[in-house]
Design an enzyme around this catalytic site. Sequence first.
Site, PDB file in Angstrom:
ATOM      1  N   GLN A  15       0.672  -1.226  -0.003  1.00 28.55           N
ATOM      2  CA  GLN A  15       0.191   0.029   0.012  1.00 28.55           C
ATOM      3  C   GLN A  15       0.870   1.238  -0.123  1.00 28.55           C
ATOM      4  OE1 GLN A  15      -2.964  -0.165   3.071  1.00 28.55           O
ATOM      5  NE2 GLN A  15      -3.317  -1.999   3.031  1.00 28.55           N
ATOM      6  N   CYS A  16       1.997   1.194   0.655  1.00 28.01           N
ATOM      7  CA  CYS A  16       2.744   2.448   0.876  1.00 28.01           C
ATOM      8  C   CYS A  16       3.853   2.507  -0.458  1.00 28.01           C
ATOM      9  CB  CYS A  16       3.628   2.410   1.937  1.00 28.01           C
ATOM     10  SG  CYS A  16       2.586   2.416   3.431  1.00 28.01           S
TER      11      CYS A  16
END
Length: 706
Positions: free
Chosen positions: A568-569
Site C-alpha cells: 500500500q505504501c
Amino acid sequence: MAGHDNGSVLQFAPFQSSVDEGFWHRLSSLKLNQLGIDESPIFITGFYAPCSHSQVSNHLTLLGESLPPEPSAQSSHLSLRSGNRNRCSVPGILYNTNTLESFQALDKQSLMKAEAKKIWEDIHSGRAEQESSVLSRFLLISFADLKSWKFYYSFAFPALVLDPPAMITSLKPASQCFSLEEADSLTAVCNEWRNSSTTADVPFFLVSIDSNSHATIRHLKDWEVCRSDGYKLLFGFYDPCHLPNNPGWPLRNFIAFICSRWNLQKIRFFCYREHRGFADLGLSLVGEALISVSQEWKLHKHIPKAVGWEVNKGKKTRCITLANSMDPIKLAVSAAELNLKLMRWRALPSLDLHMLSATKCLLLGAGTLGCQVARMLMAWGVRKITLVDSGKVSMSNPLRQSLYTLEDCLNGGEYKALAAVKSLKQIFPAVEADGIVMAIPMPGHPVPSQDEHDVLEDCRRLQDLIDSHDAVFLLTDTRESRWLPTLLSSNANKITITAALGFDSFLVMRHGAGPLVDYRSESMSALSAELGNFSLADRDKRPRLGCYFCSDVVAPIDSTSNRTLDQQCTVTRPGLAPIASALAVELLVGILHHPHRIFAKAEFANSMDNGSTEQPLGILPHQIRGSLSQFSQMTLVGHSSSSCTACCSIVVNEFHNRKMDFVLEAINHPTYLEDLTGLTELKEAANSFDLDWDNDIDDDDECVEI
C-alpha cells in the site's frame, strides 16, 4: 569677507558625489541581463544643479536613468535629461570590473590621464564651446558583488592643473559687485536663463553688462560677439558649492578652457547660486583671477596634468551595502535569479528566463515526487505552480517529502496540497503557488450512484486545471490515478511528464502529442499556440511518441485493494525520488527550449540523427529508466499504440464526443476500455494460439546452440 587684494592661490571646493540606490539596482540588472563578463566602459550621465542653500553644497548625483536606457525607453529617457533645471547633465564614464581584485588593480593614474585628454581635446576642437558640460566630465570605477549586494566604487572629477596656478585678487558676494540696476537686471536674466527649457541645463555661460546696466547671458560660442561689444564681461557657471570663500570645482576646467582657448590672463568669474529656485546674488560670488601659464599650454600636443579623485573620510574607495535596505521579497527574487542569469553569461546564452517564469505547471500529487519537482521547478525559475492532492501529511512523510515538517502532521495532519503551498511561499515568497484538495477519479474504482455528481465535478475541475496550465506532471503513486490526467492532457495536447518509482528503479518520460491536434482552437494557451510553427504535415511523417499507458495490454484497474502494508505504501530507496524528480524537471526545460516542443522526436546520446549539437541543453529523450541497484540509466523510445487505453484516437475521440459520460463508464466498468480499444479481442486472439511442442527429441546431437 577677505578681498584677496595682495593675491593668493585660487583654491576650489572639491566636487562631491551622491549615488542613488536606483543606480546600483539598474547597474545590477544591466550586469546580469546584458553585460555579463564584458568590462567595456559604459557611458553614463551625472546630474547636478547650482547650490540652493547657504549651508549645503549640491552633489553630482547618479540616478537609475544615469545608465544607458533600454531601447523601448529611449524617448522618455531623453526627455528626463533635456531642459531640467534641477538636473544639469554631465557626461561620465563607468568602468565596472568582474572581480574585486580587478577593481583594486585598476591603473587610476592612467584612467585619469585618459579623461583629462578628452577634456583637453574638447577644448582645442571647439566642442566645449558648443557643449560646455564636457568641461565637467567625471569618471567612476566600480565592482558590484551581486551575491552580497555590496558595491565598491571610486569617483574622479578630472581637473586640468594650471602651472603656475591661478591667483585670485578679489572674491566677494555678487551683491557687492554691482549697482542696484545691474543687480536687478542680472537677477532677471539669470532667472530667465534658468527657466528656459533650452538653457536651464547649460552650466557655463557668458554674462555681459552694457553701459545702461542691462545684463545679457550668452552661450560660450558667442564669445566673439561679447568681446567686440566692449561691455563688462563675466564668465559664469553653475556653482554647486555653498562656501563663501571658495568657488566650486567646475571653475577649474572653465579657467583652463578660457586660458587655452581665448588666451586671457585676467578674468572675472561669476559663481551662480540660488535660493529656493531663484537667483541669489547674496549667495553667489564674483571673483577676479590672474592666469599666467607656460607656452606649452598653447600646444595641442601638450596635455596638462590632472587631479580629482574624490576622497571620503580619508579613503578613495567607498563601499555601500544594499541588502539591509532592500525589500526581502525583491532580494529573494534577485538571489534566486542570480544563478540562472549567470548561466546566460557563458554556458547557456539562449536560456529563456521569461518563458520559464511564465510557464504554468500543474503537479498531480504532492508526495515524495511532488515536493521535489516543485522545488526543482522554482530553482529553474518557474514561478506558477499548482499542486493537486487529496491526502494529509502523516508522521512518516516529513523525512522523505521535503516540503513538510512535524507541525504539518499534528491534529490529524494538514492537507498536503495546502501545506506544500505554504512551504513553497516560505522558501520563496514570490512564487505564485496554489493548492487544490481533490481526489483524481480512477478506473477500477466504481462510483456509487449517490457520489456520481461529486466525482463528475472533480473530473470537470481536473479538465479545467489541465486546460489552464502549460505543463502537467503525473506524480501520483498508483497506475490508475494517471489514466484520467493522461487522457485529458492528450485531448488538450499539453506537455505531460510522468515520473514513477519502484523500490530501486524509476521511470521518467514525456508523453507524445495528442492524436487530435487543432491549432485553430481559440482555447489554446499562448505557450501551446507556439507549437503551430511545427506543421501537422511534418508531424505526420513519423509516429507519435507514446504515453505512460501505450505499452500496456490491459486497462488500468484497482491496484490498492487487498494489498499488504508494504504494497500500500510507496516503498522506495530514499535517493530515488530526488533523482527522478530532477530528471522530470530537466526534461520539461528541454522541451520548452526545443524548437519543436511537444513534437520533438526522441533523441539518444551519441546519435548522429538527433541534432543535439544544435540544442544547448543536449539531447531530448522520450523515456529515462534508471536502476539504483546497478547505478545505471538508459534512454528508450516507445511509440504510441493504436490500442492505448489513454491516448489513442479511438479513446480521445470517444471522450471528445461523450465527455464525462465516457469517463464515468470507464471508471465503473473495468473491461470497457479494453473492449473499446480492441485489447479484449487481442488477448482472445493470443489465447487462441495452440502451440505444438515436440518433446520426442532425445538426441543431444540434434540440438543447435543459438
